[in-house]
Write a protein that holds these residues in place. Structure first.
Motif, mmCIF file in Angstrom:
data_model
loop_
_atom_site.group_PDB
_atom_site.id
_atom_site.type_symbol
_atom_site.label_atom_id
_atom_site.label_comp_id
_atom_site.label_asym_id
_atom_site.label_seq_id
_atom_site.Cartn_x
_atom_site.Cartn_y
_atom_site.Cartn_z
ATOM 1 N N SER A 19 -4.506 10.781 14.377
ATOM 2 C CA SER A 19 -4.934 10.180 14.835
ATOM 3 C C SER A 19 -5.608 8.823 13.711
ATOM 4 C CB SER A 19 -6.157 10.086 16.406
ATOM 5 O OG SER A 19 -7.252 10.549 15.474
ATOM 6 N N SER A 20 -5.087 7.397 14.830
ATOM 7 C CA SER A 20 -6.114 6.163 14.453
ATOM 8 C C SER A 20 -6.906 6.745 13.930
ATOM 9 C CB SER A 20 -5.791 5.300 15.464
ATOM 10 O OG SER A 20 -5.746 3.808 14.984
ATOM 11 N N SER A 21 -8.283 7.211 14.392
ATOM 12 C CA SER A 21 -9.741 6.935 14.160
ATOM 13 C C SER A 21 -9.584 7.421 12.956
ATOM 14 C CB SER A 21 -9.849 7.555 14.680
ATOM 15 O OG SER A 21 -9.586 8.147 15.497
ATOM 16 N N ASP A 22 -8.683 8.510 12.035
ATOM 17 C CA ASP A 22 -8.890 9.842 11.290
ATOM 18 C C ASP A 22 -8.494 8.544 9.342
ATOM 19 O OD1 ASP A 22 -9.166 12.236 11.494
ATOM 20 O OD2 ASP A 22 -6.770 12.116 13.028
ATOM 21 N N CYS A 23 -8.124 7.556 9.981
ATOM 22 C CA CYS A 23 -7.830 6.645 9.239
ATOM 23 C C CYS A 23 -8.912 5.018 9.312
ATOM 24 C CB CYS A 23 -6.508 5.830 8.803
ATOM 25 S SG CYS A 23 -5.487 7.251 8.254
ATOM 26 N N GLY A 24 -10.382 5.824 9.854
ATOM 27 C CA GLY A 24 -10.940 4.771 10.028
ATOM 28 C C GLY A 24 -11.170 3.136 10.800
ATOM 29 N N ALA A 25 -11.405 2.571 10.325
ATOM 30 C CA ALA A 25 -11.178 1.195 10.948
ATOM 31 C C ALA A 25 -9.877 0.655 10.496
ATOM 32 C CB ALA A 25 -12.308 0.150 10.899
ATOM 33 N N GLY A 26 -9.224 0.975 9.291
ATOM 34 C CA GLY A 26 -8.382 0.473 9.274
ATOM 35 C C GLY A 26 -7.890 -0.049 8.214
ATOM 36 N N LEU A 27 -6.564 -0.824 7.554
ATOM 37 C CA LEU A 27 -6.900 -1.295 6.532
ATOM 38 C C LEU A 27 -7.243 -2.636 5.857
ATOM 39 C CD1 LEU A 27 -4.892 -1.883 3.750
ATOM 40 C CD2 LEU A 27 -3.044 -3.187 4.832
ATOM 41 N N VAL A 28 -8.028 -2.942 5.052
ATOM 42 C CA VAL A 28 -9.229 -4.028 4.933
ATOM 43 C C VAL A 28 -8.032 -4.911 5.092
ATOM 44 C CG1 VAL A 28 -11.214 -3.374 3.936
ATOM 45 C CG2 VAL A 28 -8.778 -4.057 2.878
ATOM 46 N N ASN A 29 -8.822 -6.462 5.459
ATOM 47 C CA ASN A 29 -7.902 -7.867 5.746
ATOM 48 C C ASN A 29 -8.989 -8.291 4.917
ATOM 49 O OD1 ASN A 29 -8.066 -10.509 6.575
ATOM 50 N ND2 ASN A 29 -6.960 -10.073 8.933
ATOM 51 N N ALA A 30 -9.130 -9.453 4.117
ATOM 52 C CA ALA A 30 -9.537 -9.655 2.663
ATOM 53 C C ALA A 30 -9.952 -11.228 3.205
ATOM 54 C CB ALA A 30 -8.970 -9.694 1.405
ATOM 55 N N PHE A 86 4.287 -8.268 -9.838
ATOM 56 C CA PHE A 86 3.861 -7.114 -8.994
ATOM 57 C C PHE A 86 3.133 -6.305 -8.182
ATOM 58 C CE2 PHE A 86 7.003 -7.119 -12.986
ATOM 59 C CZ PHE A 86 8.247 -6.593 -12.570
ATOM 60 N N GLN A 87 2.094 -6.811 -8.444
ATOM 61 C CA GLN A 87 0.944 -6.195 -7.076
ATOM 62 C C GLN A 87 0.726 -6.627 -5.971
ATOM 63 O OE1 GLN A 87 -1.553 -8.867 -10.154
ATOM 64 N NE2 GLN A 87 -2.903 -6.817 -9.784
ATOM 65 N N TRP A 88 2.116 -5.670 -5.438
ATOM 66 C CA TRP A 88 2.153 -5.942 -4.253
ATOM 67 C C TRP A 88 0.698 -5.740 -3.268
ATOM 68 C CZ3 TRP A 88 0.563 -1.755 -1.355
ATOM 69 C CH2 TRP A 88 0.491 -0.487 -2.262
ATOM 70 N N HIS A 89 0.053 -4.907 -4.141
ATOM 71 C CA HIS A 89 -1.038 -4.872 -2.925
ATOM 72 C C HIS A 89 -2.403 -5.488 -2.375
ATOM 73 C CE1 HIS A 89 -2.790 -4.223 -7.367
ATOM 74 N NE2 HIS A 89 -1.319 -3.189 -7.601
ATOM 75 N N TYR A 90 -1.807 -6.782 -3.659
ATOM 76 C CA TYR A 90 -2.731 -7.665 -2.867
ATOM 77 C C TYR A 90 -2.603 -8.737 -1.390
ATOM 78 C CZ TYR A 90 -5.016 -6.948 -7.336
ATOM 79 O OH TYR A 90 -6.072 -6.756 -8.414
ATOM 80 N N PRO A 91 -1.967 -9.217 -1.400
ATOM 81 C CA PRO A 91 -1.256 -9.512 -0.393
ATOM 82 C C PRO A 91 -0.526 -8.700 0.930
ATOM 83 C CG PRO A 91 0.462 -9.848 -2.325
ATOM 84 C CD PRO A 91 -0.147 -9.192 -2.321
ATOM 85 N N ALA A 92 -0.685 -7.270 0.589
ATOM 86 C CA ALA A 92 -0.703 -6.017 1.400
ATOM 87 C C ALA A 92 -2.455 -6.487 2.594
ATOM 88 C CB ALA A 92 -0.733 -4.764 0.965
ATOM 89 N N ILE A 93 -3.389 -7.046 1.765
ATOM 90 C CA ILE A 93 -4.611 -7.241 2.531
ATOM 91 C C ILE A 93 -5.332 -8.004 2.820
ATOM 92 C CG2 ILE A 93 -5.857 -4.335 1.237
ATOM 93 C CD1 ILE A 93 -7.070 -6.185 -0.669
ATOM 94 N N ASN A 94 -4.058 -9.020 2.117
ATOM 95 C CA ASN A 94 -4.055 -10.876 2.556
ATOM 96 C C ASN A 94 -5.541 -11.760 1.720
ATOM 97 O OD1 ASN A 94 -3.528 -12.729 4.445
ATOM 98 N ND2 ASN A 94 -5.150 -12.461 6.035
ATOM 99 N N LEU A 95 -5.458 -10.884 0.461
ATOM 100 C CA LEU A 95 -6.073 -11.515 -0.477
ATOM 101 C C LEU A 95 -5.817 -13.005 -0.879
ATOM 102 C CD1 LEU A 95 -8.697 -10.697 -2.039
ATOM 103 C CD2 LEU A 95 -6.718 -9.716 -3.748
ATOM 104 N N PRO A 96 -4.241 -13.526 -1.115
ATOM 105 C CA PRO A 96 -4.548 -14.575 -1.075
ATOM 106 C C PRO A 96 -5.289 -15.587 -0.514
ATOM 107 C CG PRO A 96 -1.581 -13.231 -1.556
ATOM 108 C CD PRO A 96 -3.497 -12.699 -0.985
#
Length: 716
Positions: free
Chosen positions: A469-480, A140-150
């Motif tokens: 705009s894109s920059s309002d979310c900084g550089a974007g979603l972290v990629n672990a 149920f921890q969908w949030h880890y694959p979302a940032i390529n953590l595995p």
């Protein structure tokens, strides 16, 4: 009517007219061109006070270099005696406490700010945990694959080197079986009522959670700190519960939030202790943190005590990296502390689609995004609301059934993903610095589009929400995976850092503000960096000095050259050096020109001076009904004698003369009140904005207070 507190005027000369019999006083009242008025006092220093709570009677003071705190045991300020109760650093910052309500506390802050020996003074603000509680393991921890953590765990899972991560929050449920042992930390809540554990500061960081009879549920912690700590480093690969981002980080649980939140003084002490700085009355921390997570904050741009402490913390030998939550108000993160401070990594929140979560703050101050969840929906169809899953406690259960896992949402949940990721990066290479970590996180992140940053479609986003705009979310979603891989070696690079991280300009031509742009050079990078600016509104110029930086810093001056349209603009400062291009956002707010003031509702007082007193029975007033910037007035049926003429417009309607109201008196060119004897005409009373508060008195050894008379007349 509340006690009135206004500026001081002195009578030094008489202006007598007429024959002394019954008569009138007449003239003009208003905002006269070229007239400076009679109010010359200090500006109210903290505009965010109305939106950020603080501890009554407590003030954080930083003295200028050369002033020893040991010589300042107490202060007499604005009629209040303050005692030094805690030294917040070794360089002149301390917490002072006295008996005072909130209005008087603000007066004390203003008075201290004007002292030559004081660098700054501020209230001891209350900060809140950023969270939205919800209802109720690795699947149920969908949030880890979302940032390529595995994939990152395949490179580094955090067990190769111990990295200490401090979680400054509400404390910990130490008995939870998914919280790593031993339990290290400290309780920095100094007020027993806020601590809810029967005492003040001690070495027990246990969270008292949701047990506090008579306290509304929203004021309780909800075991927020345990949830945050679980995301950073829950016990992992142990056949139980959930995984943490780092499998081997050493958690340092530091309790600074209790019932209703936590004060700046307590959080600042907690941050100092977390990184190994001394804290008065507390044993030194034997395990200084390399990473600090602060999922907390409040409204207002970065307060000086916060920035001062962050600067000191960042200079500790282990060069700690501080990660903070952006806030959950769906507003510009530049307007929140500590999110707006320099020297921290500010994290916004995403949901299952990788879109900005509807509640997440946004704007140029966002560095990166991480999963924070959305408990209003189940988009991934796993049967549960799409929050972030982490350990918690159920106070309604008994025994082992108390130790549960629950879905929460918020930037509070996003920040520990990044703190845990930085711990993995530090485990890979211990000498990783803040600048390098920030550079890696930003250049490996996956940008959000403008649409995904806005967050639509989502029923939780109102129709009038701005298109981002894109920059309002900084550089974007972290990629672990990419970040951990890049952390394995030091690559020559640089990143851009700003101080302050946002700016405000008056639309008045000639107004200017300076921004310090630092070139944080990494791994021996020594090339010149060429700076440029984009996003400026018409009517404002920007100039770098120098524009090609071979050293460490440049100054960006923004100056009004025309008539810019009021509003908030997202500027981008770009750096280029060969093939390496870096950028950083800057929020610029251009103030709205004040509408032409109107005299309507202004009260003009004629106060009868009788020896050493004011006679209210012989005093009178009139209220101006006309609109416009000036208007005539006439006060009739006045007895013979001497009067002072005062005008006041209660702009905020609080029946108190406070900053922002309009006030004036009949004075000479030096601003000294003049006495008037009826009948008199052409008695002009210029109004100007009250910007500070003092007592309004007539001259004499004791002075005659005009406040009771104004109060009595106003009540008629």
């Amino acid at each position: 009517m509340k006690m009135l507190r206004v500026w001081m005027l002195l009578v030094v000369m008489l202006a007598a007219c007429g024959d002394g019999g019954p008569g009138s006083i007449s003239g003009q009242v208003g905002f006269f061109s070229g007239g400076a008025g009679a109010i010359q006092v200090s500006q109210k220093p903290f505009a965010q006070t109305s939106e950020t709570d603080f501890v009554p009677g407590e003030v954080i003071v930083k003295f200028r270099p050369g002033v020893s705190l040991q010589t300042v045991g107490s202060l007499q300020v604005a009629g209040v005696e303050l005692q030094r109760v805690e030294d917040l650093d070794t360089q002149g910052m301390a917490l002072f406490r006295g008996v005072a309500g909130k209005p008087q506390t603000l007066e004390v802050v203003q008075a201290l700010s004007r002292r030559a020996d004081v660098l700054y003074a501020q209230p001891n603000y209350i900060r809140q945990a950023f969270k939205t509680p919800n209802d109720t393991f690795y699947n149920f921890q969908w949030h880890y694959p979302a940032i390529n953590l595995p994939a990152a765990w395949d490179i580094e899972d955090g067990t190769s080197r111990v990295v200490t991560v401090a979680v400054i929050d509400s404390g910990i449920v130490g008995a939870h079986p998914d919280i790593p042992q031993p339990i290290l930390g400290y309780d920095f809540i100094s007020n027993p009522q806020i601590a809810n554990d029967g005492n003040g500061r001690d070495n027990d960081p246990e969270d008292t959670g949701n047990v506090a009879p008579g306290v509304p549920p929203e004021a309780l912690t909800g075991y927020h700190g345990t949830h945050v700590a679980g995301t950073v480093a829950a016990a992992t690969n142990n056949n139980r519960g959930v995984a943490g981002v780092s499998w081997g980080a050493r958690l340092l649980h530091i309790r600074a939030l209790g019932v209703g939140g936590g004060s700046d003084a307590d959080i600042i002490a907690a941050l100092r202790w977390a990184v190994g700085l001394p804290v008065s009355g507390v044993p030194n921390n034997a395990n200084p943190a390399a990473v600090v997570n602060m999922s907390l904050g409040g409204r207002g741009t970065c307060a000086p005590a916060w920035q001062d402490t962050i600067n000191q913390a960042s200079n500790q030998p282990q060069r700690p990296i501080i990660v903070v939550a952006a806030g959950n108000s769906a507003e510009n993160a530049s307007d929140f502390t500590p999110a707006s401070c320099s020297g921290v990594i500010t994290v916004g929140a995403t949901e299952t689609r990788g879109f900005r979560a509807y509640y997440s703050n946004y704007g140029p101050r966002i560095d990166v995004m991480a999963p924070g969840g959305d408990i209003t929906i189940d988009r991934n169809a796993d049967g549960y609301a799409d929050g972030v899953l982490s350990p918690l406690k159920d106070d309604n259960a008994t025994g082992a059934n108390q130790f549960i896992y629950q879905f929460y949402q918020g930037t509070s949940m996003a920040a520990p993903h990044v703190a845990g990721l930085v711990a993995l990066m530090k485990a890979r290479r211990s000498e990783l610095t803040y600048s390098e970590a920030l550079d890696i996180l930003k250049r490996t992140a996956v940008p959000l589009s403008g649409a995904s940053c806005t967050g639509r479609p989502s029923d939780a986003i109102p129709a009038d929400f701005p298109t981002l705009s894109s920059s309002d979310c900084g550089a974007g979603l972290v990629n672990a995976q990419a970040a951990v891989s890049a952390a394995g070696s030091a690559t020559p690079s640089y990143t851009l850092l700003l101080n302050p991280t946002s700016a405000t300009l008056s639309p008045t031509p000639g107004s200017s503000v300076d921004i310090n742009v630092s070139i944080a050079r990494i791994a021996g990078f020594s090339n010149a960096v060429n700076l440029s600016l984009s996003g400026l509104p018409v009517g404002i110029n920007g100039q770098f000095n120098p524009s090609s930086v071979t050293g460490g810093t440049s100054t960006l001056r923004l100056q009004v050259s025309g008539s810019p349209t009021p509003g908030t603009y997202n500027l981008t400062i770009n750096g280029s050096s060969g093939s390496i291009n870096r950028s950083v956002g800057l929020a610029l707010t251009v103030g709205t020109p004040a509408p032409p003031p109107s005299v309507q509702g202004t009260v003009v007082f004629a106060l009868y001076v009788a020896g050493n007193d004011i006679d209210p029975n012989k005093s009178a007033f009139v209220t101006i009904a006309q609109t416009g910037q000036t208007a005539p007035y006439r006060i009739e049926n006045l007895a013979g004698g001497d009067y002072v003429v005062i005008a006041w417009k209660d702009l905020d309607g609080d029946q108190d003369i406070t900053p922002g109201d309009y006030l004036g008196g009949y004075t000479n060119a030096d601003g000294d009140l003049l006495l008037v004897r009826p009948t008199a005409s052409n008695v002009r009373v210029p109004l100007s904005v009250v910007q500070g508060t003092q007592n309004l008195k007539l001259p004499g050894p004791e002075g005659i207070s005009l406040l009771p008379s104004l109060r009595q007349l106003y009540r008629r």
